[in-house]
Write an enzyme that holds these catalytic residues in place. Sequence first.
Site, PDB file in Angstrom:
ATOM      1  N   ASP A 148     -48.451 -67.354   3.847  1.00 58.64           N
ATOM      2  CA  ASP A 148     -49.674 -67.745   4.538  1.00 58.64           C
ATOM      3  C   ASP A 148     -50.799 -66.731   4.375  1.00 58.64           C
ATOM      4  O   ASP A 148     -50.595 -65.628   3.876  1.00 58.64           O
ATOM      5  CB  ASP A 148     -49.381 -68.003   6.026  1.00 58.64           C
ATOM      6  CG  ASP A 148     -48.513 -66.913   6.660  1.00 58.64           C
ATOM      7  OD1 ASP A 148     -48.345 -65.841   6.052  1.00 58.64           O
ATOM      8  OD2 ASP A 148     -47.999 -67.136   7.769  1.00 58.64           O
ATOM      9  N   ASP A 175     -43.367 -68.367  19.652  1.00 57.19           N
ATOM     10  CA  ASP A 175     -43.333 -69.810  19.939  1.00 57.19           C
ATOM     11  C   ASP A 175     -42.505 -70.568  18.895  1.00 57.19           C
ATOM     12  O   ASP A 175     -42.528 -71.790  18.854  1.00 57.19           O
ATOM     13  CB  ASP A 175     -44.760 -70.374  20.007  1.00 57.19           C
ATOM     14  CG  ASP A 175     -45.545 -70.130  18.716  1.00 57.19           C
ATOM     15  OD1 ASP A 175     -44.988 -69.519  17.771  1.00 57.19           O
ATOM     16  OD2 ASP A 175     -46.716 -70.543  18.648  1.00 57.19           O
ATOM     17  N   HIS A 206     -42.977 -70.275  15.597  1.00 55.29           N
ATOM     18  CA  HIS A 206     -43.671 -70.572  14.338  1.00 55.29           C
ATOM     19  C   HIS A 206     -43.016 -69.837  13.177  1.00 55.29           C
ATOM     20  O   HIS A 206     -42.509 -68.726  13.326  1.00 55.29           O
ATOM     21  CB  HIS A 206     -45.186 -70.323  14.422  1.00 55.29           C
ATOM     22  CG  HIS A 206     -45.619 -68.903  14.516  1.00 55.29           C
ATOM     23  ND1 HIS A 206     -46.320 -68.398  15.586  1.00 55.29           N
ATOM     24  CD2 HIS A 206     -45.475 -67.861  13.661  1.00 55.29           C
ATOM     25  CE1 HIS A 206     -46.592 -67.127  15.382  1.00 55.29           C
ATOM     26  NE2 HIS A 206     -46.083 -66.773  14.219  1.00 55.29           N
ATOM     27  N   GLU A 227     -47.150 -74.004  13.605  1.00 55.44           N
ATOM     28  CA  GLU A 227     -47.093 -73.880  15.054  1.00 55.44           C
ATOM     29  C   GLU A 227     -46.398 -75.098  15.672  1.00 55.44           C
ATOM     30  O   GLU A 227     -46.247 -76.126  14.994  1.00 55.44           O
ATOM     31  CB  GLU A 227     -48.532 -73.803  15.599  1.00 55.44           C
ATOM     32  CG  GLU A 227     -49.375 -72.682  15.003  1.00 55.44           C
ATOM     33  CD  GLU A 227     -49.146 -71.343  15.698  1.00 55.44           C
ATOM     34  OE1 GLU A 227     -48.186 -71.231  16.481  1.00 55.44           O
ATOM     35  OE2 GLU A 227     -49.945 -70.427  15.460  1.00 55.44           O
TER      36      GLU A 227
HETATM   37  C1  F6R Z   1     -46.381 -64.068   8.539  1.00 53.99           C
HETATM   38  C2  F6R Z   1     -45.544 -65.108   9.108  1.00 53.99           C
HETATM   39  C3  F6R Z   1     -45.362 -65.200  10.586  1.00 53.99           C
HETATM   40  C4  F6R Z   1     -44.612 -63.989  11.153  1.00 53.99           C
HETATM   41  C5  F6R Z   1     -44.462 -64.097  12.670  1.00 53.99           C
HETATM   42  C6  F6R Z   1     -43.767 -62.887  13.262  1.00 53.99           C
HETATM   43  O1  F6R Z   1     -46.473 -64.199   7.146  1.00 53.99           O
HETATM   44  O2  F6R Z   1     -45.034 -65.901   8.387  1.00 53.99           O
HETATM   45  O3  F6R Z   1     -44.672 -66.386  10.891  1.00 53.99           O
HETATM   46  O4  F6R Z   1     -43.350 -63.919  10.555  1.00 53.99           O
HETATM   47  O5  F6R Z   1     -45.729 -64.230  13.264  1.00 53.99           O
HETATM   48  O6  F6R Z   1     -44.548 -61.752  13.093  1.00 53.99           O
HETATM   49  P1  F6R Z   1     -44.006 -60.303  13.477  1.00 53.99           P
HETATM   50  O7  F6R Z   1     -42.936 -59.959  12.467  1.00 53.99           O
HETATM   51  O8  F6R Z   1     -45.198 -59.407  13.361  1.00 53.99           O
HETATM   52  O9  F6R Z   1     -43.454 -60.413  14.868  1.00 53.99           O
END
Ligand code: F6R
Length: 243
Positions: free
Chosen positions: A70, A139, A141, A146
């Site tokens: 992303d 959440d 994701h 989301e």
């Molecule tokens: C980022 C991504 C997100 C993160 C998620 C957790 O490329 O795919 O889904 O994996 O937001 O982020 P952290 O590891 O910072 O808790």
Amino acid sequence: MIHTRVIVVKNPDEMGKAAADLFETAIAAKPACVIGLATGSTPLPLYRELIAREKAGKIDFSRVRSANLDEYKGLAPDHPQSYRKFMQENLFDHISIKPENTIVPLGLAEDIPAMCQAYEDQIEDWGGVDLQLLGIGHDGHIGFNEPEDTFPGMTHEVKLTDMTIDANKRFFDSIDDVPKAAVTMGIGTIMAAKKIVMVVTGADKKEILRKTFWGPVDPQVPSSILQFHPDVTLICDEAAYPF
Ligand code: F6R
């Protein structure tokens, strides 16, 4: 939970080593393999370990191709908070991967749907993702997919939820600077990967981890779709393990 392998490790550094083992094996088996990569705090110990292993001669990234999950909409690749910049600083600039073999969605693209289609086409031309790395949001994701009423399909634009904007504000000067939209591989793109490794650390992820693999499959918990993937390895630390 039918197919998921679960590896519980002591701490984030051990997670990094266990996940690096999977990448080392995949790249040894197929030197030009396609890896799917994630940003965020959780993968950092893994990226440090991958850099160390290439320096030690255990991994060779020179033929590897990579596709990131992303990118924020509206951020240029060299913006300090862009995911392209994150990948350069935390991994790509320190390994032998060729710049032309790394793709991250273009947050600045004028025609986002066309860029998303080109992204899918590139992954398909490469033969699909062999090993996809995932973190998880509070959440549920994955990528920026989301909670919704249905599981979104392929790479697409998303509006970020207030929870995600709030979680990501730590990287920006103020919450107003956090982009409100992003481009992400879809659930379909992620599920098409041949193998998936999810990395999860910290007690704050315990509840969502339980819902993901030990609760019902529900688009309100996007990560729960992974229960339907035939080859998922979950690597979590003791703090995040729900049992
Ligand atoms: C980022 C991504 C997100 C993160 C998620 C957790 O490329 O795919 O889904 O994996 O937001 O982020 P952290 O590891 O910072 O808790």
